[in-house]
Design a protein around this motif. Sequence first.
Motif, mmCIF file in Angstrom:
data_model
loop_
_atom_site.group_PDB
_atom_site.id
_atom_site.type_symbol
_atom_site.label_atom_id
_atom_site.label_comp_id
_atom_site.label_asym_id
_atom_site.label_seq_id
_atom_site.Cartn_x
_atom_site.Cartn_y
_atom_site.Cartn_z
ATOM 1 N N ASP A 248 0.808 -1.220 0.000
ATOM 2 C CA ASP A 248 0.000 0.000 0.000
ATOM 3 C C ASP A 248 0.840 1.268 0.000
ATOM 4 O O ASP A 248 0.301 2.367 -0.036
ATOM 5 C CB ASP A 248 -0.949 0.008 1.205
ATOM 6 N N ASP A 249 2.173 1.131 0.046
ATOM 7 C CA ASP A 249 3.099 2.263 0.017
ATOM 8 C C ASP A 249 3.038 3.098 1.297
ATOM 9 O O ASP A 249 3.586 4.193 1.349
ATOM 10 C CB ASP A 249 2.833 3.171 -1.197
ATOM 11 N N THR A 250 2.415 2.581 2.337
ATOM 12 C CA THR A 250 2.227 3.360 3.565
ATOM 13 C C THR A 250 2.606 2.579 4.817
ATOM 14 O O THR A 250 3.322 3.088 5.683
ATOM 15 C CB THR A 250 0.760 3.820 3.690
ATOM 16 N N THR A 251 2.126 1.349 4.934
ATOM 17 C CA THR A 251 2.295 0.588 6.173
ATOM 18 C C THR A 251 3.736 0.125 6.351
ATOM 19 O O THR A 251 4.287 -0.574 5.498
ATOM 20 C CB THR A 251 1.372 -0.638 6.174
ATOM 21 N N THR A 252 4.334 0.536 7.461
ATOM 22 C CA THR A 252 5.699 0.126 7.796
ATOM 23 C C THR A 252 5.707 -0.459 9.199
ATOM 24 O O THR A 252 5.641 0.281 10.183
ATOM 25 C CB THR A 252 6.670 1.323 7.730
ATOM 26 N N PRO A 253 5.753 -1.794 9.333
ATOM 27 C CA PRO A 253 5.827 -2.390 10.665
ATOM 28 C C PRO A 253 7.056 -1.909 11.424
ATOM 29 O O PRO A 253 8.085 -1.569 10.825
ATOM 30 C CB PRO A 253 5.917 -3.895 10.370
ATOM 31 N N ARG A 254 6.970 -1.907 12.733
ATOM 32 C CA ARG A 254 8.072 -1.433 13.569
ATOM 33 C C ARG A 254 9.376 -2.178 13.271
ATOM 34 O O ARG A 254 10.458 -1.579 13.290
ATOM 35 C CB ARG A 254 7.705 -1.597 15.051
ATOM 36 N N ARG A 255 9.273 -3.474 12.981
ATOM 37 C CA ARG A 255 10.487 -4.257 12.771
ATOM 38 C C ARG A 255 11.217 -3.848 11.502
ATOM 39 O O ARG A 255 12.395 -4.219 11.315
ATOM 40 C CB ARG A 255 10.163 -5.751 12.729
ATOM 41 N N TRP A 256 10.552 -3.098 10.616
ATOM 42 C CA TRP A 256 11.190 -2.660 9.387
ATOM 43 C C TRP A 256 11.852 -1.291 9.517
ATOM 44 O O TRP A 256 12.478 -0.836 8.563
ATOM 45 C CB TRP A 256 10.165 -2.618 8.251
ATOM 46 N N VAL A 257 11.704 -0.641 10.637
ATOM 47 C CA VAL A 257 12.364 0.651 10.846
ATOM 48 C C VAL A 257 13.710 0.356 11.504
ATOM 49 O O VAL A 257 13.754 -0.126 12.641
ATOM 50 C CB VAL A 257 11.516 1.579 11.735
ATOM 51 N N PRO A 258 14.829 0.639 10.836
ATOM 52 C CA PRO A 258 16.133 0.164 11.314
ATOM 53 C C PRO A 258 16.766 1.047 12.389
ATOM 54 O O PRO A 258 17.933 1.425 12.302
ATOM 55 C CB PRO A 258 16.972 0.163 10.029
ATOM 56 N N ARG A 259 15.997 1.402 13.398
ATOM 57 C CA ARG A 259 16.527 2.137 14.544
ATOM 58 C C ARG A 259 15.596 1.896 15.722
ATOM 59 O O ARG A 259 14.486 1.367 15.564
ATOM 60 C CB ARG A 259 16.647 3.638 14.247
ATOM 61 N N LEU A 260 16.036 2.301 16.918
ATOM 62 C CA LEU A 260 15.244 2.054 18.119
ATOM 63 C C LEU A 260 13.975 2.894 18.143
ATOM 64 O O LEU A 260 12.915 2.419 18.504
ATOM 65 C CB LEU A 260 16.081 2.330 19.366
ATOM 66 N N ARG A 261 14.095 4.171 17.810
ATOM 67 C CA ARG A 261 12.918 5.047 17.843
ATOM 68 C C ARG A 261 12.127 4.846 16.552
ATOM 69 O O ARG A 261 12.429 5.444 15.521
ATOM 70 C CB ARG A 261 13.354 6.512 18.012
ATOM 71 N N THR A 262 11.109 4.001 16.635
ATOM 72 C CA THR A 262 10.400 3.545 15.433
ATOM 73 C C THR A 262 9.075 4.259 15.200
ATOM 74 O O THR A 262 8.358 3.915 14.269
ATOM 75 C CB THR A 262 10.127 2.032 15.537
ATOM 76 N N GLY A 263 8.750 5.246 16.030
ATOM 77 C CA GLY A 263 7.431 5.863 15.940
ATOM 78 C C GLY A 263 7.170 6.578 14.629
ATOM 79 O O GLY A 263 6.036 6.629 14.161
#
Length: 293
Positions: free
Chosen positions: A123-138
């Motif tokens: 959908d070009d929008t949804t990014t699960p937390r595990r895909w953000v490559p840093r601790l602060r994933t908000g």
Amino acid sequence: MTPRVDVVVLTMNDRPKEEAFAQKTLQAQTGVEVRVCVVGNGCTPQVVPPGAITVALPENAGIPGGRNAGVDALREAGDPAEYVFFLDNDACLPRPDVLVRLVASAEEHPDAAYVQPRLTGPDDTTTPRRWVPRLRTGDPERPGIITSMTEGVVLIRRHVFDEAGGWEGSFFLYHEGLDLAYRFWSAGYTGWYAASIRMHHPLTAPIRHPLFHRLSARNRIWVAYRNFPTPLIPLYLGTWTVITLARALRMGGLRETLSGLREGWATRHEQVHRPMDWSTMRRLTAAGRPPII
């Protein structure tokens, strides 16, 4: 001069439709010269773009081992590109300028050994937390220096990759990106999260793989033993053992997790211990990744 990128795609011939689409989006890239190697992990690749190099491994060497085989084949073919891009065979590049923008981002951040795009669902929008490559994933749209890695969609400077010795093949699956990122940092480099550059991937969870719980627990111990100074290893592993067991109790896989922890501890000395120096520890902490987390 047109930038050049060597691309490694790993396959087990298990998702031909997704592979064909991923390769189509790869061939559509503009502003960059792309050379592709498709590695069959225990098979002969069946979906191969025109002109690609192929490697047929006689058995499943694991994800890091298979990717290393692709890099080796590209090197042996001669005239290796300055950058290597690792692409999951079910990920896709939604725009024709993804690779050239990743290269431009690497040029803008010469201290970065690797550049990571933002990974989203289709959908070009949804990014699960595990895909953000840093601790602060908000906020997945915030770019910046990173200390971990999403292995399946990452651009890496070839000479740094070679100097680090490539992926650690014994990991087989899970946390090989974290290990490689730590080795890059130990060599004086950083990583960069180019959040404005998006790639797509199916919204699947790693727990769908039967080996996830065991190998994830085992490899976390190996990461610590390979990379951290001895005094920090029990602090790091104490933190992650609590986190890992809590997740296993919540999501399942407790027996496999305990098995992985036992295996990792029993075999840790089979891994080469090259601890980071304390200046690297300070750099990681300043980048938002204290080495006990």
